[in-house]
Design a protein around this motif. Structure first.
Motif, PDB file in Angstrom:
ATOM      1  N   LEU A   3       0.821  -1.213   0.000  1.00  0.00           N
ATOM      2  CA  LEU A   3       0.000   0.000   0.000  1.00  0.00           C
ATOM      3  C   LEU A   3       0.854   1.261   0.000  1.00  0.00           C
ATOM      4  O   LEU A   3       0.522   2.245  -0.672  1.00  0.00           O
ATOM      5  CB  LEU A   3      -0.937   0.002   1.209  1.00  0.00           C
ATOM      6  CG  LEU A   3      -2.301  -0.656   1.042  1.00  0.00           C
ATOM      7  CD1 LEU A   3      -3.082  -0.574   2.350  1.00  0.00           C
ATOM      8  CD2 LEU A   3      -3.097  -0.033  -0.089  1.00  0.00           C
ATOM      9  N   TYR A   4       1.921   1.247   0.757  1.00  0.00           N
ATOM     10  CA  TYR A   4       2.737   2.458   0.855  1.00  0.00           C
ATOM     11  C   TYR A   4       3.342   2.817  -0.494  1.00  0.00           C
ATOM     12  O   TYR A   4       3.313   3.988  -0.910  1.00  0.00           O
ATOM     13  CB  TYR A   4       3.838   2.280   1.895  1.00  0.00           C
ATOM     14  CG  TYR A   4       4.706   3.514   2.051  1.00  0.00           C
ATOM     15  CD1 TYR A   4       4.155   4.719   2.489  1.00  0.00           C
ATOM     16  CD2 TYR A   4       6.059   3.479   1.740  1.00  0.00           C
ATOM     17  CE1 TYR A   4       4.933   5.857   2.615  1.00  0.00           C
ATOM     18  CE2 TYR A   4       6.848   4.608   1.861  1.00  0.00           C
ATOM     19  CZ  TYR A   4       6.288   5.790   2.301  1.00  0.00           C
ATOM     20  OH  TYR A   4       7.064   6.917   2.425  1.00  0.00           O
ATOM     21  N   MET A   7       0.690   4.283  -2.614  1.00  0.00           N
ATOM     22  CA  MET A   7       0.422   5.675  -2.236  1.00  0.00           C
ATOM     23  C   MET A   7       1.480   6.611  -2.796  1.00  0.00           C
ATOM     24  O   MET A   7       1.168   7.702  -3.288  1.00  0.00           O
ATOM     25  CB  MET A   7       0.361   5.811  -0.713  1.00  0.00           C
ATOM     26  CG  MET A   7      -0.895   5.270  -0.082  1.00  0.00           C
ATOM     27  SD  MET A   7      -0.957   5.566   1.713  1.00  0.00           S
ATOM     28  CE  MET A   7      -1.228   7.347   1.746  1.00  0.00           C
ATOM     29  N   ARG A  10       0.768   6.973  -6.502  1.00  0.00           N
ATOM     30  CA  ARG A  10      -0.419   7.811  -6.711  1.00  0.00           C
ATOM     31  C   ARG A  10      -0.075   9.282  -6.477  1.00  0.00           C
ATOM     32  O   ARG A  10      -0.457  10.164  -7.266  1.00  0.00           O
ATOM     33  CB  ARG A  10      -1.525   7.343  -5.775  1.00  0.00           C
ATOM     34  CG  ARG A  10      -2.535   8.402  -5.302  1.00  0.00           C
ATOM     35  CD  ARG A  10      -3.415   8.945  -6.421  1.00  0.00           C
ATOM     36  NE  ARG A  10      -4.118  10.136  -5.962  1.00  0.00           N
ATOM     37  CZ  ARG A  10      -5.430  10.215  -5.789  1.00  0.00           C
ATOM     38  NH1 ARG A  10      -6.184   9.165  -6.028  1.00  0.00           N
ATOM     39  NH2 ARG A  10      -5.989  11.341  -5.384  1.00  0.00           N
ATOM     40  N   THR A  11       0.645   9.582  -5.408  1.00  0.00           N
ATOM     41  CA  THR A  11       0.979  10.970  -5.080  1.00  0.00           C
ATOM     42  C   THR A  11       1.840  11.594  -6.161  1.00  0.00           C
ATOM     43  O   THR A  11       1.645  12.754  -6.559  1.00  0.00           O
ATOM     44  CB  THR A  11       1.687  11.029  -3.717  1.00  0.00           C
ATOM     45  OG1 THR A  11       0.849  10.435  -2.722  1.00  0.00           O
ATOM     46  CG2 THR A  11       1.987  12.471  -3.316  1.00  0.00           C
ATOM     47  N   ILE A  17      -4.366  11.449  -1.951  1.00  0.00           N
ATOM     48  CA  ILE A  17      -5.768  11.058  -1.839  1.00  0.00           C
ATOM     49  C   ILE A  17      -6.506  12.152  -1.081  1.00  0.00           C
ATOM     50  O   ILE A  17      -6.063  12.610  -0.027  1.00  0.00           O
ATOM     51  CB  ILE A  17      -5.903   9.713  -1.095  1.00  0.00           C
ATOM     52  CG1 ILE A  17      -5.177   8.614  -1.869  1.00  0.00           C
ATOM     53  CG2 ILE A  17      -7.374   9.351  -0.893  1.00  0.00           C
ATOM     54  CD1 ILE A  17      -5.054   7.309  -1.102  1.00  0.00           C
ATOM     55  N   GLY A  40       0.756  11.523   1.325  1.00  0.00           N
ATOM     56  CA  GLY A  40      -0.186  10.815   0.472  1.00  0.00           C
ATOM     57  C   GLY A  40      -1.644  11.086   0.761  1.00  0.00           C
ATOM     58  O   GLY A  40      -2.517  10.565   0.065  1.00  0.00           O
ATOM     59  N   ILE A  41      -1.932  11.911   1.785  1.00  0.00           N
ATOM     60  CA  ILE A  41      -3.318  12.202   2.150  1.00  0.00           C
ATOM     61  C   ILE A  41      -3.501  13.708   2.291  1.00  0.00           C
ATOM     62  O   ILE A  41      -2.740  14.379   2.994  1.00  0.00           O
ATOM     63  CB  ILE A  41      -3.705  11.505   3.464  1.00  0.00           C
ATOM     64  CG1 ILE A  41      -3.718   9.988   3.282  1.00  0.00           C
ATOM     65  CG2 ILE A  41      -5.059  11.990   3.975  1.00  0.00           C
ATOM     66  CD1 ILE A  41      -3.980   9.205   4.551  1.00  0.00           C
ATOM     67  N   ALA A 343      -6.268   4.178   1.844  1.00  0.00           N
ATOM     68  CA  ALA A 343      -5.438   3.737   0.729  1.00  0.00           C
ATOM     69  C   ALA A 343      -6.036   2.504   0.057  1.00  0.00           C
ATOM     70  O   ALA A 343      -6.047   2.399  -1.177  1.00  0.00           O
ATOM     71  CB  ALA A 343      -4.026   3.442   1.221  1.00  0.00           C
ATOM     72  N   SER A 344      -6.546   1.567   0.843  1.00  0.00           N
ATOM     73  CA  SER A 344      -7.110   0.347   0.273  1.00  0.00           C
ATOM     74  C   SER A 344      -8.319   0.653  -0.597  1.00  0.00           C
ATOM     75  O   SER A 344      -8.483   0.086  -1.692  1.00  0.00           O
ATOM     76  CB  SER A 344      -7.489  -0.624   1.398  1.00  0.00           C
ATOM     77  OG  SER A 344      -7.978  -1.834   0.877  1.00  0.00           O
ATOM     78  N   LEU A 347      -6.876   2.929  -3.806  1.00  0.00           N
ATOM     79  CA  LEU A 347      -5.815   2.375  -4.641  1.00  0.00           C
ATOM     80  C   LEU A 347      -6.049   0.925  -5.037  1.00  0.00           C
ATOM     81  O   LEU A 347      -5.544   0.471  -6.067  1.00  0.00           O
ATOM     82  CB  LEU A 347      -4.475   2.492  -3.908  1.00  0.00           C
ATOM     83  CG  LEU A 347      -4.119   3.917  -3.475  1.00  0.00           C
ATOM     84  CD1 LEU A 347      -2.823   3.930  -2.693  1.00  0.00           C
ATOM     85  CD2 LEU A 347      -4.027   4.850  -4.678  1.00  0.00           C
TER      86      LEU A 347
END
Length: 455
Positions: A3-4, A7, A10-11, A17, A40-41, A343-344, A347
């Protein structure tokens, strides 16, 4: 387990997110203190009817004032800041928000928030287990139809328990029981907001922090929150509550595989494949040795003799027969772990636990002899507490779900410890949450009846 890195990707490709937070209490504060340093958030907005409280939560959890000075959600989305607002409606429909965190703890408004978010194409992380156990199975179906994720909150115990159950089944063990630990004595069922702090032993300094709501903490103590969370676990995993609900068996981490197994095998359960709470207190009030008060667990059974042999070879804690094992996590960090759900959902398109059916319910139960004309005060209050029941039993009894018990007026007497039914109260049938619950009961009553006929 990546997940990390997802993230980070994605970033780098499209920015963090974008999250909207509804409710600024303790759980939200724990999330906010993690989000303040997360690349990431992006918390686009925090909505709470008490704006000053929300701003105090941000300040207390490490946010510089300039970070939450945005005058509007539009400005926050454009600049990367955070807006603090007094109404959730703007968050629920704003195009910049991808994920809604529903953290109010109020089942009535939580139902509205979740439905509105889903209808506006947003993922929902339902921290509000009170709403989830009341209408979650229907909300999950609605989210699936809308192409969004409806998820339990990772870090809260139901999601962590569901993860243990999923592990157990994936590796091929039979799930015997799953649940959590808590501090419990039978007398706690009748605790009120006037007695709760004495039972907990909190200091004046702790209470002055502003994070402690007496009704909420009383719901933890009087068994209501345990019933709520185990109903959510049952609905998310397919485990069926025992007919008697929860036993709150005193058990430490060394005793799970011997005690939290069927009575026929020397344990305490009336059925296999169920949910159960273990108490950190013996019935005489003494502390259980190596208790699991803050943790979660699963007990399981080996399906082959060779697996039993492997249990012994690798030091798995088992019952005397060697067939029943256990796995536990000693604590949970609630809001500190919430980014996993966010994240789950975004993503992977996966919930960290979600209802897959209606199997457990929390029925309204009288704390004292109640008289016609009285008004119920709901979860953690003076009049009622919640008990876990199989959903089929709840439907058969026409039990009033605890989530609708706040403000309901009694039209008949209800003796202490008896279930309050729909027929015992006068409710506003036009209320949104009431209509959604009626819809759930109609849909699942038909499904239960069909399953019974097939059976």
């Amino acid at each position: 387990m990546n997940l990390y890195s997802l993230m980070q990707q994605r970033t780098a490709e499209s920015g963090p997110i974008r999250v909207g937070v509804i409710g600024a209490g303790k759980f939200a504060s724990m999330f906010l203190t993690q989000a303040v340093g997360s690349a990431g958030i992006h918390v686009v907005g925090v909505a709470d009817i008490d704006v000053a409280k929300a701003k105090a939560a941000l300040a207390r959890t490490g946010w510089p004032a300039e970070r939450y000075a945005a005058a509007s959600l539009d400005e926050a989305a454009r600049t990367g800041g955070t807006a603090v607002i007094d109404s959730a409606d703007a968050l629920l429909v704003h195009p910049a928000v991808e994920v809604i965190l529903e953290i109010t703890g109020n089942p009535i408004v939580g139902t509205y928030h979740a439905v509105t978010a889903i209808d506006n194409g947003k993922h929902v992380v339902m921290v509000n287990v009170e709403a989830d156990c009341m209408v979650g199975p229907l909300l999950q179906r609605r989210a699936q139809q809308a192409g969004v994720v409806y998820s339990m909150a990772y870090g809260d115990q139901p999601a962590l328990i569901s993860e243990l159950v999923d592990w157990c089944r994936t590796v091929g063990f039979d799930v015997v029981a799953a649940g959590k630990g808590t501090k419990y004595l039978p007398e706690y069922n009748y605790s009120t907001p006037d007695t709760v702090w004495n039972y907990y032993g909190f200091t004046d300094e702790q209470l002055a922090s502003g994070d402690y709501n007496p009704k909420m903490f009383n719901s933890f103590l009087d068994g209501t929150k345990s019933a709520i969370e185990m109903a959510a676990v049952a609905n998310g995993t397919g485990l069926i509550p025992q007919d008697e609900g929860l036993n709150f068996t005193p058990a430490g981490v060394d005793d799970l595989s011997s005690l939290i197994i069927p009575a026929a095998n020397g344990g305490t359960l009336s059925r296999k494949g169920t949910v159960e709470i273990v108490s950190s207190l013996n019935r005489d009030g003494s502390d259980v040795f190596r208790d699991l008060r803050w943790g979660v667990y699963v007990t399981f059974e080996a399906v082959t003799d060779y697996a039993v042999q492997c249990f012994a070879e690798y030091g798995v804690k088992t019952d005397p027969s060697g067939r029943f094992g256990e796995l536990y996590r000693p604590y949970h960090m609630i809001g500190l772990e919430l980014p996993v759900s966010i994240a789950s959902a975004v993503l992977r398109g996966e919930p960290t636990g979600a209802p897959t059916g209606f199997r457990g319910d929390v029925v309204t139960t009288a704390k004292k002899d109640l008289r016609a004309g009285e008004t119920l005060d709901g979860e953690g209050g003076y009049t009622v507490f919640g008990k876990l029941a199989p959903a089929a039993t709840s439907l058969e009894r026409r039990a009033l779900p605890l989530g609708l018990a706040h403000g309901a007026k009694l039209i008949r007497d209800v003796p202490k410890d008896q279930t309050v039914s729909w027929d015992d109260v006068e409710l506003d049938e036009t209320q949104f949450a009431t209509r959604i619950r009626r819809e759930l009961e109609a849909e699942f009553r038909a499904e239960h009846a069909e399953a019974a006929m097939v059976g």
